[in-house]
Design an enzyme around this catalytic site. Sequence first.
Site, mmCIF file in Angstrom:
data_model
loop_
_atom_site.group_PDB
_atom_site.id
_atom_site.type_symbol
_atom_site.label_atom_id
_atom_site.label_comp_id
_atom_site.label_asym_id
_atom_site.label_seq_id
_atom_site.Cartn_x
_atom_site.Cartn_y
_atom_site.Cartn_z
ATOM 1 N N THR A 1 -13.342 -11.531 -17.594
ATOM 2 C CA THR A 1 -14.489 -10.626 -17.431
ATOM 3 C C THR A 1 -14.630 -10.160 -15.979
ATOM 4 O O THR A 1 -15.173 -9.088 -15.711
ATOM 5 C CB THR A 1 -15.775 -11.348 -17.907
ATOM 6 O OG1 THR A 1 -15.599 -11.693 -19.286
ATOM 7 C CG2 THR A 1 -16.996 -10.483 -17.779
ATOM 8 N N HIS B 1 -26.288 -7.416 -7.345
ATOM 9 C CA HIS B 1 -27.669 -7.077 -7.688
ATOM 10 C C HIS B 1 -28.611 -7.432 -6.539
ATOM 11 O O HIS B 1 -28.376 -8.380 -5.781
ATOM 12 C CB HIS B 1 -28.065 -7.773 -8.984
ATOM 13 C CG HIS B 1 -27.380 -7.157 -10.170
ATOM 14 N ND1 HIS B 1 -27.684 -5.894 -10.626
ATOM 15 C CD2 HIS B 1 -26.378 -7.611 -10.964
ATOM 16 C CE1 HIS B 1 -26.910 -5.606 -11.657
ATOM 17 N NE2 HIS B 1 -26.095 -6.626 -11.877
ATOM 18 N N VAL C 1 -5.294 -24.372 -20.785
ATOM 19 C CA VAL C 1 -5.665 -25.753 -21.113
ATOM 20 C C VAL C 1 -5.826 -25.850 -22.626
ATOM 21 O O VAL C 1 -6.577 -25.074 -23.236
ATOM 22 C CB VAL C 1 -6.973 -26.141 -20.385
ATOM 23 C CG1 VAL C 1 -7.487 -27.493 -20.871
ATOM 24 C CG2 VAL C 1 -6.728 -26.165 -18.883
ATOM 25 N N LYS D 1 -29.922 -4.550 -18.617
ATOM 26 C CA LYS D 1 -30.386 -3.789 -17.446
ATOM 27 C C LYS D 1 -30.283 -2.294 -17.717
ATOM 28 O O LYS D 1 -30.675 -1.486 -16.899
ATOM 29 C CB LYS D 1 -29.551 -4.165 -16.234
ATOM 30 C CG LYS D 1 -29.730 -5.624 -15.830
ATOM 31 C CD LYS D 1 -28.999 -5.928 -14.536
ATOM 32 C CE LYS D 1 -29.144 -7.393 -14.180
ATOM 33 N NZ LYS D 1 -28.288 -8.270 -15.000
ATOM 34 N N ILE E 1 -22.199 -17.762 -18.109
ATOM 35 C CA ILE E 1 -22.268 -17.015 -16.836
ATOM 36 C C ILE E 1 -22.068 -15.529 -17.127
ATOM 37 O O ILE E 1 -21.018 -14.944 -16.880
ATOM 38 C CB ILE E 1 -21.237 -17.552 -15.805
ATOM 39 C CG1 ILE E 1 -21.280 -19.082 -15.736
ATOM 40 C CG2 ILE E 1 -21.494 -16.919 -14.446
ATOM 41 C CD1 ILE E 1 -22.592 -19.680 -15.275
ATOM 42 N N CYS F 1 -4.552 10.533 -12.408
ATOM 43 C CA CYS F 1 -3.452 10.526 -13.391
ATOM 44 C C CYS F 1 -3.288 9.156 -14.033
ATOM 45 O O CYS F 1 -2.462 8.987 -14.921
ATOM 46 C CB CYS F 1 -2.148 11.006 -12.761
ATOM 47 S SG CYS F 1 -1.188 9.710 -11.979
#
Length: 484
Positions: free
Chosen positions: A41, A50, A173, A251, A336, A436
């Site tokens: 992510t 923020h 793992v 948000k 998170i 491109c």
Amino acid sequence: MRYDVAIIGGGVVGCAIARALSRFRLRTILLEKECEVGFGTSKSNSGIIHAGHNGATGTLKGELEWAGNRLWDKLHDELDFGFHRNGELMVAMSPEQVSRLEHFLEQGRKRGVTGLEIWDGDRVRREEPALSTEIVAALAAPTAGVVNPYEVCFSLIENACLNGVELAVGMPVRAIRPMAGGGFDIVTPERLVHARYIVNSAGLFSDEIARMAGAGDYTIRPRKGEEYLLDKRLKGLVTRTIFPCPTPQSKGILVIPTYDGTLMIGPTAGFIDDKNERSTTAAGAEEIFAAVRRFCPGISERDCIAEFAGLRATIEGDDFVIAPSKQKGFINCVGIQSPGLTAAPAIAERIVAILRDEGLEMIENDRFQPRVGKRVRFATLSLEDQVRLAAEDHRFGRIGCRCEQISEREIIDAIHAGARTLDGIKFRTRAGMGRCQGGFCSWRSMQLLSSELGIPMTAVTKRGGNTWIVCERKAKSANEGGDA
Ligand SMILES: Cc1cc2nc3c(=O)[nH]c(=O)nc-3n(C[C@H](O)[C@H](O)[C@H](O)COP(=O)(O)OP(=O)(O)OC[C@H]3O[C@@H](n4cnc5c(N)ncnc54)[C@H](O)[C@@H]3O)c2cc1C
């Protein structure tokens, strides 16, 4: 293979923890399943630091958003990634929404966020002329910033490794066995790793990692966010990040002037079941363009040059969990989601404190070097400096990526700094990120990967695994004729 600490997951959180632990005399390893760090992510987000007033009071997200925000200037100074504080505006489109702005103003001030102000519509348009005449007021927050999130991961881990952390990529793992005498055996396809402490920062898969060790029963629900990048033609249309009035779930859909000058719009927010599903959709694009045109009418679908989606790792309760588990020595970072990028440096500090409380002896590493070497960013230099550099090394004079003006020398440096894939080069240098989208430079980047790493072109991938770009030419049968 015995370590004091094993960090599982090399996103921005795991890399920040690795770097924070490298300040101490510890044997630390970071295990990452992908072929490079930051490929989860942490590469697919809005890149916003923020401002500090967003997260609700009493939540860990709220506390660590502001604590993290304040750590970015020092980190940026030491680690040379793209970051600047461009500020944000949270805009109200009706008088009723102004009371929401006042709520966030109050929330931020109580926390100590500096510089917050409510502007009327005229001031908003004086400062940001491209914004709609329908905006009645905005909460201005100068503490907000933008960062190149993938560069952050690379710089953090480069510095952590310089200070003794071991990085093991391509190391998923598969099982964790708590040992009777303390510590854990960590099973990966290639290695068995023993560590006294584990920090679980596996993002979307942190629930599975916790379960493997009997260290918590969480369920991550991925919430997908689609983002759309616009042509650099629109650079400067707005200079601050523009937020609508947020809802409790999200948000909202934003206009983000990225660090490199491209405008990005998004993200959507919708729950999905599959942790590997990152498609963009026509419905998502429609929702985003319609939403941002309400407050920034100059934006059109025709300007879109690229799109991607990222998945937020949400859990029930919607807050971060950063805590020791019932399994002694196993520390969780679960749930998170946003603002995890902003909070990452503060999360790392908290993990250091938790490990100390859990009995890990922390002796300062007196040879700790806080800095990484400064990177050349050829495109940002004066013509005079570009000519000088090209005379010193002809590889600066050969442009690999024409859209973003990235020299071959920068691509080669990126490979020597750890890039193993086309995306690794793209995220380190911006080669392939322009209009491109790699149409012209991908082939040259592949050739350089092949020659610098001594691998055949058929082994070069976009982002590891089976994402090859070319394959062996198949020998034609006698019936088909022609060359083999
Ligand atoms: C669309 C979107 C926009 C966002 N915008 C912002 C923003 O503007 N500002 C902000 O502050 N936050 C934002 N966020 C949130 C932010 O991106 C995340 O909170 C942050 O990136 C989480 O980092 P992480 O290190 O926890 O997770 P990840 O980056 O996902 O890292 C986890 C790592 O663990 C690895 N892993 C998983 N399983 C295993 C295993 N079995 N073995 C080894 N390794 C494993 C993964 O490969 C991955 O690299 C946004 C998120 C999304 C989706």
